[in-house]
Scaffold this active site. Structure first.
Site, PDB file in Angstrom:
ATOM      1  N   LYS A 124      -4.666  -6.791   3.733  1.00  0.00           N
ATOM      2  CA  LYS A 124      -4.279  -5.628   2.374  1.00  0.00           C
ATOM      3  C   LYS A 124      -5.869  -5.200   1.893  1.00  0.00           C
ATOM      4  CE  LYS A 124      -2.976  -2.890  -0.382  1.00  0.00           C
ATOM      5  NZ  LYS A 124      -3.790  -2.313  -1.500  1.00  0.00           N
ATOM      6  N   SER A 134       0.837  -1.293  -0.385  1.00  0.00           N
ATOM      7  CA  SER A 134       0.409   0.192  -0.273  1.00  0.00           C
ATOM      8  C   SER A 134       1.432   1.365   0.159  1.00  0.00           C
ATOM      9  CB  SER A 134      -0.698   0.052   1.083  1.00  0.00           C
ATOM     10  OG  SER A 134      -1.499   1.159   1.660  1.00  0.00           O
ATOM     11  N   GLU A 147      -9.762   2.030   3.922  1.00  0.00           N
ATOM     12  CA  GLU A 147      -9.242   3.096   3.480  1.00  0.00           C
ATOM     13  C   GLU A 147     -10.884   3.670   3.152  1.00  0.00           C
ATOM     14  OE1 GLU A 147      -6.610   2.412   1.029  1.00  0.00           O
ATOM     15  OE2 GLU A 147      -7.491   3.182  -1.144  1.00  0.00           O
ATOM     16  N   HIS A 190      -7.326  -3.584   4.758  1.00  0.00           N
ATOM     17  CA  HIS A 190      -6.721  -2.039   4.718  1.00  0.00           C
ATOM     18  C   HIS A 190      -8.168  -1.527   3.660  1.00  0.00           C
ATOM     19  CE1 HIS A 190      -4.134   0.706   2.534  1.00  0.00           C
ATOM     20  NE2 HIS A 190      -3.495   0.606   3.859  1.00  0.00           N
ATOM     21  N   ASN A 191      -7.887  -2.169   2.748  1.00  0.00           N
ATOM     22  CA  ASN A 191      -8.636  -1.458   1.462  1.00  0.00           C
ATOM     23  C   ASN A 191      -9.851  -0.886   1.829  1.00  0.00           C
ATOM     24  OD1 ASN A 191      -6.411  -1.585  -0.158  1.00  0.00           O
ATOM     25  ND2 ASN A 191      -7.151  -1.871  -2.123  1.00  0.00           N
TER      26      ASN A 191
HETATM   27  P1  NBP Z   1      -2.178  -2.282 -13.430  1.00  0.00           P
HETATM   28  O1  NBP Z   1      -2.885  -3.416 -12.464  1.00  0.00           O
HETATM   29  O2  NBP Z   1      -2.739  -1.576 -14.222  1.00  0.00           O
HETATM   30  O3  NBP Z   1      -1.565  -3.759 -14.136  1.00  0.00           O
HETATM   31  C1  NBP Z   1      -0.959  -3.204 -15.311  1.00  0.00           C
HETATM   32  C2  NBP Z   1       0.261  -4.578 -15.726  1.00  0.00           C
HETATM   33  O4  NBP Z   1      -0.312  -5.710 -15.690  1.00  0.00           O
HETATM   34  C3  NBP Z   1       1.219  -4.331 -16.716  1.00  0.00           C
HETATM   35  O5  NBP Z   1       2.568  -3.936 -16.669  1.00  0.00           O
HETATM   36  C4  NBP Z   1       0.612  -5.253 -17.688  1.00  0.00           C
HETATM   37  O6  NBP Z   1       1.499  -5.536 -18.900  1.00  0.00           O
HETATM   38  C5  NBP Z   1       0.599  -6.467 -16.730  1.00  0.00           C
HETATM   39  N1  NBP Z   1      -0.396  -7.233 -17.060  1.00  0.00           N
HETATM   40  C6  NBP Z   1      -1.922  -7.271 -17.173  1.00  0.00           C
HETATM   41 BR1  NBP Z   1      -3.028  -6.171 -17.867  1.00  0.00          BR
HETATM   42  N2  NBP Z   1      -2.096  -8.606 -17.844  1.00  0.00           N
HETATM   43  C7  NBP Z   1      -0.839  -9.293 -18.419  1.00  0.00           C
HETATM   44  C8  NBP Z   1       0.034 -10.677 -18.296  1.00  0.00           C
HETATM   45  N3  NBP Z   1      -1.063 -11.456 -19.300  1.00  0.00           N
HETATM   46  N4  NBP Z   1       0.752 -11.069 -18.834  1.00  0.00           N
HETATM   47  C9  NBP Z   1       1.842 -10.295 -17.899  1.00  0.00           C
HETATM   48  N5  NBP Z   1       1.706  -9.010 -17.424  1.00  0.00           N
HETATM   49  C10 NBP Z   1       0.607  -8.613 -17.282  1.00  0.00           C
HETATM   50  O7  NBP Z   1      -0.799  -2.044 -12.215  1.00  0.00           O
HETATM   51  P2  NBP Z   1      -1.228  -1.186 -11.047  1.00  0.00           P
HETATM   52  O8  NBP Z   1      -1.527  -0.252 -10.928  1.00  0.00           O
HETATM   53  O9  NBP Z   1       0.741  -1.339 -10.916  1.00  0.00           O
HETATM   54  O10 NBP Z   1      -0.875  -2.837  -9.912  1.00  0.00           O
HETATM   55  C11 NBP Z   1      -0.410  -4.139  -9.969  1.00  0.00           C
HETATM   56  C12 NBP Z   1      -0.837  -4.333  -8.659  1.00  0.00           C
HETATM   57  O11 NBP Z   1      -0.280  -3.466  -7.616  1.00  0.00           O
HETATM   58  C13 NBP Z   1      -2.513  -4.373  -8.755  1.00  0.00           C
HETATM   59  O12 NBP Z   1      -2.669  -5.207  -8.208  1.00  0.00           O
HETATM   60  C14 NBP Z   1      -3.142  -3.660  -8.605  1.00  0.00           C
HETATM   61  O13 NBP Z   1      -4.422  -3.411  -7.954  1.00  0.00           O
HETATM   62  C15 NBP Z   1      -2.099  -3.396  -7.138  1.00  0.00           C
HETATM   63  N6  NBP Z   1      -2.258  -2.286  -6.457  1.00  0.00           N
HETATM   64  C16 NBP Z   1      -2.006  -0.842  -7.597  1.00  0.00           C
HETATM   65  C17 NBP Z   1      -2.293   0.310  -6.750  1.00  0.00           C
HETATM   66  C18 NBP Z   1      -1.939   1.543  -6.906  1.00  0.00           C
HETATM   67  O14 NBP Z   1      -1.779   2.695  -6.427  1.00  0.00           O
HETATM   68  N7  NBP Z   1      -2.226   1.595  -8.456  1.00  0.00           N
HETATM   69  C19 NBP Z   1      -1.786   0.332  -4.903  1.00  0.00           C
HETATM   70  C20 NBP Z   1      -1.282  -0.761  -4.194  1.00  0.00           C
HETATM   71  C21 NBP Z   1      -2.187  -2.028  -4.833  1.00  0.00           C
HETATM   72  P3  NBP Z   1       1.462  -4.657 -19.873  1.00  0.00           P
HETATM   73  O15 NBP Z   1       2.494  -3.681 -20.329  1.00  0.00           O
HETATM   74  O16 NBP Z   1       1.704  -5.608 -20.874  1.00  0.00           O
HETATM   75  O17 NBP Z   1      -0.237  -4.435 -20.915  1.00  0.00           O
END
Ligand code: NBP
Length: 473
Positions: free
Chosen positions: A185, A131, A192, A188-189
């Site tokens: 987690k 987080s 939130e 936590h959400n």
């Molecule tokens: P996203 O949740 O937006 O996911 C995008 C990523 O997933 C890209 O790298 C994409 O690759 C990859 N991907 C997908 Br979509 N399908 C795929 C597949 N079949 N094989 C391989 N790669 C694949 O990214 P994020 O916002 O960085 O979040 C990542 C995780 O962390 C999620 O579970 C999210 O819920 C969690 N999270 C996010 C936040 C936040 O603030 N954003 C905070 C806390 C936790 P590509 O580039 O090739 O499409």
């Protein structure tokens, strides 16, 4: 040569992956990175990772090959099927004892399933909640790792360095076996969601009920951030009111569509609470409020039909009411956290997570979205009594909530009179009023159930199960 190898591998270079990779590298751990679409890797290497100890990999095989053993590979991709897709591609390339870390917001039953499958194949698996959003991932998130303790021992040096650091240590601890990390987690959400909804209601009361403009809203939230409400979410709320729209020069917040989405974790928290039979009305109200907000068109149409006779303006003492809103926010927040911690307590027993709730509160003190001074009080409460059934009955919280109770009631009453919806404020007050009642009206519910369905009932004065023929028919 072993020293050519990287200490850590990371798959998924979206917002979270990129920033975590830089955080890990900055803390002295050479890292290899891979993203399904090559352009993201190229862009990352050419910009933010340029000149750093970051090794790009253009296939998962190349990534695996570049890592020292036991390999530590973190998956940071979209939750759900993408995580399984990556694991399926990864496992044929790994060797027994290697460690896979899923750092996304995976649903905890998925983590339990993956734990069983991966353990069978002799891999170690960690489901880790992360987080703090983009900024936290880069500068120090709150980390909630669950899974095998032996696997945690292998990554402990890394995670304790990259986590946010607060007065009583890094914001990470071993949470528990299996899906414990992702469960914590998720809750936590859920908390939130509750915090954000409570702040939104306070904003509505101050804006609509008191008539504050954005400047005064900024000043008020800034002042509240000097009180027991001090937290990241109150701080950014104060900031938001200062941001002007580039196009109109007016406050940007007023130009934003009032329709919020709700993704997996809020809904999952509500679902698990029902599954485990734990009341979490504040979080339910928060999720429901987002769903209601999404009915924008219907609400606009209804506003012309269901016209109200209320003025929407509070006509009592203005300063007193503003302070009462602050107190109501704090009391509601206490109830919301009481619900979240009670849910964790029940889940810990049911799923044998062995959670240390004082430690959970401690690792939320920094790095994460709900970070707040208040979490130290929660930590202290569970340190005083690790079996505390509910935060409300901790002496410190009891005293606080009773001292602010009248203000809280004034706010909820006034909101009802003014026609300003305060679903989370009132759900919290109802929670308080229900939890402290020695007798609730469900004796009548039981009588009705026995009347129409012969469901039987228990008595307050005798052991056993009873049925009554309620009519002569
Ligand atoms: P996203 O949740 O937006 O996911 C995008 C990523 O997933 C890209 O790298 C994409 O690759 C990859 N991907 C997908 Br979509 N399908 C795929 C597949 N079949 N094989 C391989 N790669 C694949 O990214 P994020 O916002 O960085 O979040 C990542 C995780 O962390 C999620 O579970 C999210 O819920 C969690 N999270 C996010 C936040 C936040 O603030 N954003 C905070 C806390 C936790 P590509 O580039 O090739 O499409």
């Amino acid at each position: 040569m072993a020293n050519d190898k990287q200490s850590f591998g990371l798959i998924g270079l979206a917002v979270m992956g990129e920033n975590l990779a830089l955080n890990i590298e900055r803390n002295g751990f050479p890292i290899a990175v891979y993203n399904r679409s090559r352009d993201k890797t190229d862009k990352f290497m050419a910009t933010r990772a340029a000149g750093k100890h970051v090794k790009p990999a253009y296939s998962i095989a190349e990534l695996v090959e570049s890592l020292e053993r036991p390999r530590k590979v973190m998956i940071m991709v979209k939750a759900g099927a993408p995580v399984d897709a990556v694991i399926d591609e990864l496992t044929p390339l790994l060797e027994p004892g290697d460690i896979i870390i899923d750092g996304g917001n995976s649903h905890f039953p998925d983590t339990d399933r993956r734990t069983i499958e991966l353990e069978k194949a002799q891999f170690q698996f960690i489901g880790m909640g992360v987080s703090g959003g983009e900024e936290g991932a880069l500068n120090g998130p709150s980390l909630m790792p669950g899974g095998q303790k032996t696997a945690y021992a292998e990554i402990e040096a890394i995670v304790t360095k990259i986590a946010a650091q607060v007065d009583d240590g890094p914001c990470v601890t071993y949470i528990g076996p299996g899906s414990a990390g992702h469960y914590v987690k998720m809750v936590h959400n859920g908390i939130e969601y509750g915090d954000m909804q409570l702040i939104a209601e306070a904003y509505d009361l101050l804006k609509t009920g008191v008539g504050m403009g954005t400047e005064e809203l900024h000043e008020t939230f800034k002042a509240w951030n000097q009180t027991e409400l001090e937290s990241f979410l109150i701080e950014i709320t104060a900031d938001i009111f200062t941001k002007m729209d580039d196009q109109t020069g007016e406050p940007l917040v007023d130009k934003i569509l009032d329709a919020a989405g709700q993704k997996g974790t809020g809904k999952w928290t509500v679902e698990t609470a029902f599954d485990l039979g734990v009341p979490i009305p504040t979080m339910i109200a928060a999720v429901t409020a987002r769903v209601m907000s999404s009915y924008k068109q219907e609400r606009v149409a209804a506003s012309k039909i269901l016209t109200s006779t209320t003025t929407g303006k509070y006509d009592g003492d203005r300063a007193e009411f503003i302070n009462a809103v602050r107190d109501a926010l704090y009391c509601s927040k206490i109830c919301s956290y009481a619900q979240g911690m009670a849910l964790l307590g029940k889940a810990s027993k049911e799923y044998k997570y062995g959670l240390n709730l004082a430690e959970v509160a401690r690792i939320w003190k920094g790095g994460c979205i709900i970070r707040a001074v208040f979490l130290d009080k929660i930590k202290q409460a569970f340190k005083r009594n690790s079996e505390l059934p509910n935060l409300l009955v901790d002496a410190d919280f009891t005293q606080t909530i009773l001292s602010k109770e009248n203000a809280w009631r004034l706010v909820v009453q006034s909101a009802a009179k003014l026609g300003i919806p305060v679903p989370a404020f009132s759900a919290s007050l109802d929670y308080f009023d229900s939890y402290r009642r020695d007798r609730l009206p469900q004796n009548l519910t039981q009588a009705q159930r026995d009347y129409f369905g012969a469901h039987t009932y228990e008595r307050i004065d005798r052991e056993g199960s009873f049925h009554t023929e309620w009519t002569d028919k």
